[in-house]
Design a protein around this motif. Structure first.
Motif, PDB file in Angstrom:
ATOM      1  N   PHE A  54     110.747  33.151  48.556  1.00 18.88           N
ATOM      2  CA  PHE A  54     109.383  32.891  48.332  1.00 18.88           C
ATOM      3  C   PHE A  54     108.713  33.740  47.338  1.00 18.88           C
ATOM      4  CE2 PHE A  54     110.588  32.577  52.943  1.00 18.88           C
ATOM      5  CZ  PHE A  54     109.978  31.461  53.270  1.00 18.88           C
ATOM      6  N   ASN A  55     107.510  33.189  46.724  1.00 17.95           N
ATOM      7  CA  ASN A  55     107.284  33.844  45.441  1.00 17.95           C
ATOM      8  C   ASN A  55     106.162  34.924  46.128  1.00 17.95           C
ATOM      9  OD1 ASN A  55     104.257  32.492  45.842  1.00 17.95           O
ATOM     10  ND2 ASN A  55     105.291  30.792  44.662  1.00 17.95           N
ATOM     11  N   ALA A  56     105.548  35.698  45.341  1.00 15.45           N
ATOM     12  CA  ALA A  56     104.740  36.835  45.378  1.00 15.45           C
ATOM     13  C   ALA A  56     103.383  36.260  46.035  1.00 15.45           C
ATOM     14  CB  ALA A  56     104.562  37.911  44.440  1.00 15.45           C
ATOM     15  N   ALA A  57     103.099  35.288  45.369  1.00 13.14           N
ATOM     16  CA  ALA A  57     101.860  34.490  45.925  1.00 13.14           C
ATOM     17  C   ALA A  57     101.719  34.304  47.644  1.00 13.14           C
ATOM     18  CB  ALA A  57     101.199  33.631  45.190  1.00 13.14           C
ATOM     19  N   GLN A  58     103.129  33.816  48.167  1.00 13.70           N
ATOM     20  CA  GLN A  58     103.194  33.265  49.243  1.00 13.70           C
ATOM     21  C   GLN A  58     103.305  34.406  50.045  1.00 13.70           C
ATOM     22  OE1 GLN A  58     106.831  30.833  48.009  1.00 13.70           O
ATOM     23  NE2 GLN A  58     105.758  29.285  49.248  1.00 13.70           N
ATOM     24  N   LEU A  59     103.993  35.477  49.651  1.00  8.61           N
ATOM     25  CA  LEU A  59     104.267  36.576  50.557  1.00  8.61           C
ATOM     26  C   LEU A  59     103.263  37.358  50.647  1.00  8.61           C
ATOM     27  CD1 LEU A  59     107.676  37.625  48.986  1.00  8.61           C
ATOM     28  CD2 LEU A  59     107.562  36.540  51.073  1.00  8.61           C
ATOM     29  N   SER A  60     102.149  37.397  49.595  1.00  4.30           N
ATOM     30  CA  SER A  60     101.027  38.411  49.957  1.00  4.30           C
ATOM     31  C   SER A  60      99.898  37.729  50.752  1.00  4.30           C
ATOM     32  CB  SER A  60     100.505  38.664  48.216  1.00  4.30           C
ATOM     33  OG  SER A  60     100.002  37.271  48.164  1.00  4.30           O
ATOM     34  N   GLN A  61     100.284  36.612  51.282  1.00  2.72           N
ATOM     35  CA  GLN A  61      99.297  35.905  52.005  1.00  2.72           C
ATOM     36  C   GLN A  61      99.409  36.103  53.567  1.00  2.72           C
ATOM     37  OE1 GLN A  61      96.553  34.363  51.068  1.00  2.72           O
ATOM     38  NE2 GLN A  61      97.013  35.028  49.328  1.00  2.72           N
ATOM     39  N   VAL A  62     100.584  36.998  53.820  1.00  5.06           N
ATOM     40  CA  VAL A  62     101.170  37.136  55.103  1.00  5.06           C
ATOM     41  C   VAL A  62     100.948  38.621  55.732  1.00  5.06           C
ATOM     42  CG1 VAL A  62     103.350  37.375  56.597  1.00  5.06           C
ATOM     43  CG2 VAL A  62     103.146  35.715  54.937  1.00  5.06           C
ATOM     44  N   PRO A  63     100.030  38.612  56.686  1.00 10.77           N
ATOM     45  CA  PRO A  63      99.654  40.051  57.370  1.00 10.77           C
ATOM     46  C   PRO A  63     100.937  40.767  57.860  1.00 10.77           C
ATOM     47  CG  PRO A  63      98.039  38.295  58.225  1.00 10.77           C
ATOM     48  CD  PRO A  63      99.260  37.445  57.251  1.00 10.77           C
ATOM     49  N   VAL A  64     101.259  41.916  57.396  1.00 14.69           N
ATOM     50  CA  VAL A  64     102.445  42.699  57.969  1.00 14.69           C
ATOM     51  C   VAL A  64     101.892  44.010  58.333  1.00 14.69           C
ATOM     52  CG1 VAL A  64     103.997  41.349  56.371  1.00 14.69           C
ATOM     53  CG2 VAL A  64     102.988  43.445  55.546  1.00 14.69           C
ATOM     54  N   PRO A  65     102.781  44.700  59.151  1.00 17.56           N
ATOM     55  CA  PRO A  65     102.357  45.926  59.893  1.00 17.56           C
ATOM     56  C   PRO A  65     102.598  47.095  58.818  1.00 17.56           C
ATOM     57  CG  PRO A  65     104.384  45.384  60.925  1.00 17.56           C
ATOM     58  CD  PRO A  65     103.759  43.943  60.090  1.00 17.56           C
ATOM     59  N   ASN A  66     103.450  46.874  57.830  1.00 15.90           N
ATOM     60  CA  ASN A  66     104.138  47.828  56.894  1.00 15.90           C
ATOM     61  C   ASN A  66     103.691  47.721  55.306  1.00 15.90           C
ATOM     62  OD1 ASN A  66     105.155  50.007  58.984  1.00 15.90           O
ATOM     63  ND2 ASN A  66     106.063  48.047  59.330  1.00 15.90           N
ATOM     64  N   PRO A  67     102.739  47.381  54.840  1.00 13.03           N
ATOM     65  CA  PRO A  67     102.534  46.965  53.474  1.00 13.03           C
ATOM     66  C   PRO A  67     102.717  48.281  52.456  1.00 13.03           C
ATOM     67  CG  PRO A  67     100.355  47.234  54.603  1.00 13.03           C
ATOM     68  CD  PRO A  67     101.456  47.435  55.746  1.00 13.03           C
ATOM     69  N   SER A  68     103.091  48.060  51.396  1.00  6.35           N
ATOM     70  CA  SER A  68     103.560  49.083  50.378  1.00  6.35           C
ATOM     71  C   SER A  68     102.890  48.971  49.250  1.00  6.35           C
ATOM     72  CB  SER A  68     105.024  49.246  50.543  1.00  6.35           C
ATOM     73  OG  SER A  68     105.214  50.092  49.295  1.00  6.35           O
ATOM     74  N   GLU A  69     102.158  49.846  48.878  1.00  2.00           N
ATOM     75  CA  GLU A  69     101.523  49.718  47.422  1.00  2.00           C
ATOM     76  C   GLU A  69     102.678  49.777  46.196  1.00  2.00           C
ATOM     77  OE1 GLU A  69      98.602  49.215  46.203  1.00  2.00           O
ATOM     78  OE2 GLU A  69      98.154  48.631  48.414  1.00  2.00           O
ATOM     79  N   THR A  70     104.041  50.711  46.578  1.00  2.00           N
ATOM     80  CA  THR A  70     105.089  50.768  45.496  1.00  2.00           C
ATOM     81  C   THR A  70     105.513  49.139  45.491  1.00  2.00           C
ATOM     82  OG1 THR A  70     105.442  52.793  46.340  1.00  2.00           O
ATOM     83  CG2 THR A  70     107.183  51.810  44.972  1.00  2.00           C
ATOM     84  N   VAL A  71     105.639  48.745  46.664  1.00  2.00           N
ATOM     85  CA  VAL A  71     106.015  47.161  46.672  1.00  2.00           C
ATOM     86  C   VAL A  71     105.229  46.443  45.572  1.00  2.00           C
ATOM     87  CG1 VAL A  71     106.877  45.220  48.114  1.00  2.00           C
ATOM     88  CG2 VAL A  71     107.524  47.475  48.615  1.00  2.00           C
ATOM     89  N   ARG A  72     104.023  46.352  46.103  1.00  2.00           N
ATOM     90  CA  ARG A  72     102.924  45.661  45.508  1.00  2.00           C
ATOM     91  C   ARG A  72     102.964  45.949  43.855  1.00  2.00           C
ATOM     92  NH1 ARG A  72      98.096  43.775  47.294  1.00  2.00           N
ATOM     93  NH2 ARG A  72      97.838  45.279  48.943  1.00  2.00           N
ATOM     94  N   ARG A  73     102.948  47.243  43.534  1.00  2.00           N
ATOM     95  CA  ARG A  73     103.240  47.535  41.935  1.00  2.00           C
ATOM     96  C   ARG A  73     104.211  46.887  41.402  1.00  2.00           C
ATOM     97  NH1 ARG A  73     102.221  52.367  42.746  1.00  2.00           N
ATOM     98  NH2 ARG A  73     104.141  53.142  42.908  1.00  2.00           N
ATOM     99  N   TYR A  74     105.712  46.862  41.882  1.00  2.87           N
ATOM    100  CA  TYR A  74     106.741  46.149  41.419  1.00  2.87           C
ATOM    101  C   TYR A  74     106.933  44.803  41.646  1.00  2.87           C
ATOM    102  CZ  TYR A  74     108.151  51.108  40.084  1.00  2.87           C
ATOM    103  OH  TYR A  74     108.113  52.125  39.590  1.00  2.87           O
TER     104      TYR A  74
END
Length: 132
Positions: free
Chosen positions: A65-85
């Protein structure tokens, strides 16, 4: 019961590290490899040797899945580090949920982090697939 396993990992992670992280993740929720319907991750890992090898060795279909698809999914443990990279706040949790076709209520293993002997990290999340 069938599940989708979402994975994330450091670049050039060893096969042994990724394999062990999935094994431990499954064990935490009382499942064996026989319950796994597929492996899912971000498309930026489509050349990650350990991910490709794990899917091949286990005979699991691999979903990207691409980043745009993944970023639409609400998750319990989002990470700013993962978002940055990666351009998305979550890889393993969001990929597992997308591949399983369920919302966050289907997540039976939240992001489980494992550091291998290679000193690289892998994350595993497991989502229960909808019964047909």
């Amino acid at each position: 019961m069938k599940v989708m396993v979402g994975v994330g990992c450091d670049r050039d992670v060893a096969f042994a590290t990724l394999n062990e992280s999935v094994r431990l993740g499954l064990r935490r929720v009382g499942l064996t490899e026989g319950a796994v319907a597929g492996l899912a991750t971000i498309d930026k890992k489509n050349d990650e040797v350990a991910v490709l090898e794990l899917a091949e060795v286990k005979g699991w279909p691999l979903f990207f899945f691409n980043a745009a698809q993944l970023s639409q999914v609400p998750v319990p443990n989002p990470s700013e580090t993962v978002r940055r990279y990666m351009g998305t706040p979550a890889v393993s949790e969001a990929a597992a949920l997308l591949a399983a076709g369920v919302g966050s209520e289907g997540l039976i293993l939240e992001k489980f982090k494992y550091r291998g002997a290679d000193r690289k990290h892998a994350t595993v999340s497991i989502a229960l697939m909808k019964e047909n």
